[in-house]
Design a protein around this motif. Structure first.
Motif, short mmCIF file in Angstrom:
data_model
loop_
_atom_site.label_atom_id
_atom_site.label_comp_id
_atom_site.label_asym_id
_atom_site.label_seq_id
_atom_site.Cartn_x
_atom_site.Cartn_y
_atom_site.Cartn_z
N GLY A 155 0.84 -1.24 -0.05
CA GLY A 155 -0.08 0.16 0.08
C GLY A 155 0.82 1.32 0.04
O GLY A 155 2.17 1.22 0.19
N ASP A 210 -3.57 -4.63 2.62
CA ASP A 210 -3.36 -3.06 2.61
C ASP A 210 -3.00 -2.42 3.84
O ASP A 210 -3.51 -2.98 4.93
CB ASP A 210 -4.49 -2.44 1.88
N ARG A 227 -3.44 0.17 5.09
CA ARG A 227 -4.56 0.90 5.74
C ARG A 227 -5.48 0.03 6.14
O ARG A 227 -6.15 0.04 7.22
CB ARG A 227 -5.25 1.86 4.60
N ASP A 228 -5.88 -1.26 5.56
CA ASP A 228 -6.67 -2.19 6.17
C ASP A 228 -6.26 -2.89 7.47
O ASP A 228 -6.93 -3.05 8.51
CB ASP A 228 -6.98 -2.99 5.23
N TYR A 268 -11.89 -5.32 4.01
CA TYR A 268 -10.63 -4.94 3.05
C TYR A 268 -10.84 -4.36 1.92
O TYR A 268 -12.04 -4.62 1.48
CB TYR A 268 -9.86 -5.82 3.08
N ARG A 269 -10.26 -3.32 1.19
CA ARG A 269 -10.62 -2.81 0.13
C ARG A 269 -10.18 -3.78 -1.08
O ARG A 269 -9.46 -4.58 -1.01
CB ARG A 269 -9.82 -1.50 0.08
N GLU A 309 -7.71 -0.93 -5.87
CA GLU A 309 -7.62 0.18 -5.35
C GLU A 309 -6.04 0.25 -4.46
O GLU A 309 -5.69 1.49 -4.46
CB GLU A 309 -8.67 0.26 -4.17
N THR A 310 -5.83 -0.81 -3.97
CA THR A 310 -4.30 -0.67 -3.24
C THR A 310 -3.41 -0.51 -4.44
O THR A 310 -2.35 0.33 -4.12
CB THR A 310 -4.22 -2.29 -2.50
N ASP A 325 -3.50 3.27 -5.67
CA ASP A 325 -2.94 4.25 -4.64
C ASP A 325 -1.43 3.83 -4.39
O ASP A 325 -0.89 4.98 -4.22
CB ASP A 325 -3.77 3.99 -3.35
N THR A 326 -0.96 2.70 -4.38
CA THR A 326 0.37 2.53 -4.08
C THR A 326 1.42 3.18 -5.25
O THR A 326 2.09 3.83 -5.09
CB THR A 326 0.55 1.14 -4.23
#
Length: 339
Positions: A198, A236, A238-239, A307-308, A312-313, A316-317
């Motif tokens: 992430g 991720d 954030r998750d 979790y996303r 998306e991961t 964003d990464t």
């Protein structure tokens, strides 16, 4: 307003936990090696609400008194700090740690003991200890066709025999943490995350981000067009941060929790990245290796974790890597690091 302390606040995971807690209205104490080191910790001071509600403490896991000072007045401690050697993320065969006792074992095991004793002294109500999937995965006796859940522990004797010092350290520290909680009537919950990917908040790159970057940049690979097709569990960052806070806030959390969102081969991850960001130097040849068994996160999901999507991961990464200049030639791979 509750005050919570995060150990290793300036690291990859710790930074996201700090950001999340500040967004939820917590007063936050964070332990770092040097609060004045702007390169390593300046990003924390720029987080929203940091000026009003974040207090950084100079502390070391092996310095009991410094931990006591950081935990004073806190209702909870989220113990995130622990060294993650490069070989843990890379799975480089034969990778050696020059001094495992000093570099890995003492910070993880003695450090966790100090954290827990300092929690007792500070009358902390609840502790969440971030362990690792490495405390679950290394067990040759586990049936190869079964997912790994909370009942599976890394075989410490076997991990010692193959010099998996990180697995030894995290398993020992986690076992001791759960036993400590029972012996001292302290609420201790542990979480075992998989490989964490992430976007980054910190400016210094971490081991798992180096691995993911090697999927995109040929200069990060031992053979420019070739990589091992190893199925790994991913989550991720954030998750994971959300999961740590969930375990802290939910009164029903207990024992240990596996935290993993996906189990994917390198070839699958690269294909997904290539479909979203074509044009980079992706590997074209993949050598199959024995897969890492999937981690089962049903206990955490049942508690309310989500979790996303992987897409998306990835988006964003890679955008984060582009914005921070990591996609430029020569960054960030030192000549001695290749995956």
């Amino acid at each position: 307003m509750k005050r919570v302390c995060i150990t290793g606040a300036g690291g990859y995971i710790g930074s996201w936990v700090v950001k999340l807690l500040l967004s939820k209205g917590y007063m936050v104490n964070g332990t770092v090696r040097d609060p004045c080191d702007e390169t390593k910790n300046g990003h924390l001071k720029k987080l929203e609400n940091a000026e009003e509600r974040l207090h950084l403490f100079k502390a070391d896991l092996l310095d009991f008194e410094s931990l006591c000072a950081a935990f004073a007045g806190c209702s909870g401690v989220l113990h995130v700090a622990s060294p993650v050697p490069l070989h843990v993320a890379s799975n480089i065969p034969g990778s050696r740690v020059p001094n495992p006792q000093v570099e890995i074992l003492d910070p993880a095991i003695l450090g966790t003991q100090n954290v827990l004793n300092a929690c007792l002294q500070a009358k902390v109500e609840k502790v969440v200890v971030v362990s690792s999937g490495s405390a679950v995965l290394v067990n040759p006796k586990w049936p190869p066709d079964m997912e790994l859940d909370e009942s599976c522990w890394t075989d410490i004797e076997y991990a010692n025999s193959i010099q998996d010092w990180y697995g030894v350290s995290k398993t020992t520290a986690e076992m001791e943490a759960l036993n400590f909680g029972k012996q001292h009537s302290l609420t201790v919950v542990t979480i075992c995350p998989s490989l964490i990917i992430g976007p980054m908040l910190q400016s210094t790159i971490n081991a798992t981000s180096l691995l993911l970057l090697s999927y995109i940049k040929g200069e990060g690979r031992s053979v420019i067009d070739t990589m091992e097709n190893l199925k790994r569990p991913y989550t991720d960052v954030r998750d994971l941060s959300e999961a740590i806070l969930l375990l802290y806030e939910n009164p029903e959390s207990n024992g240990r929790y596996v935290c993993s969102a996906y189990s994917l081969g390198t070839k699958e991850v690269v294909a997904k990245m290539q479909s979203l960001f074509p044009g980079y130097n992706y590997p074209t040849t993949f050598i199959d290796r024995r897969d890492i068994p999937p981690l089962n996160s049903k206990k955490l999901l049942k508690l309310g974790w989500n979790y996303r999507p992987l897409e998306e991961t990835i988006v964003d990464t890679i955008k984060n890597y582009e914005e921070t200049g990591l996609m430029e030639n020569g960054k960030p791979f030192p000549s001695m690091i290749r995956f």
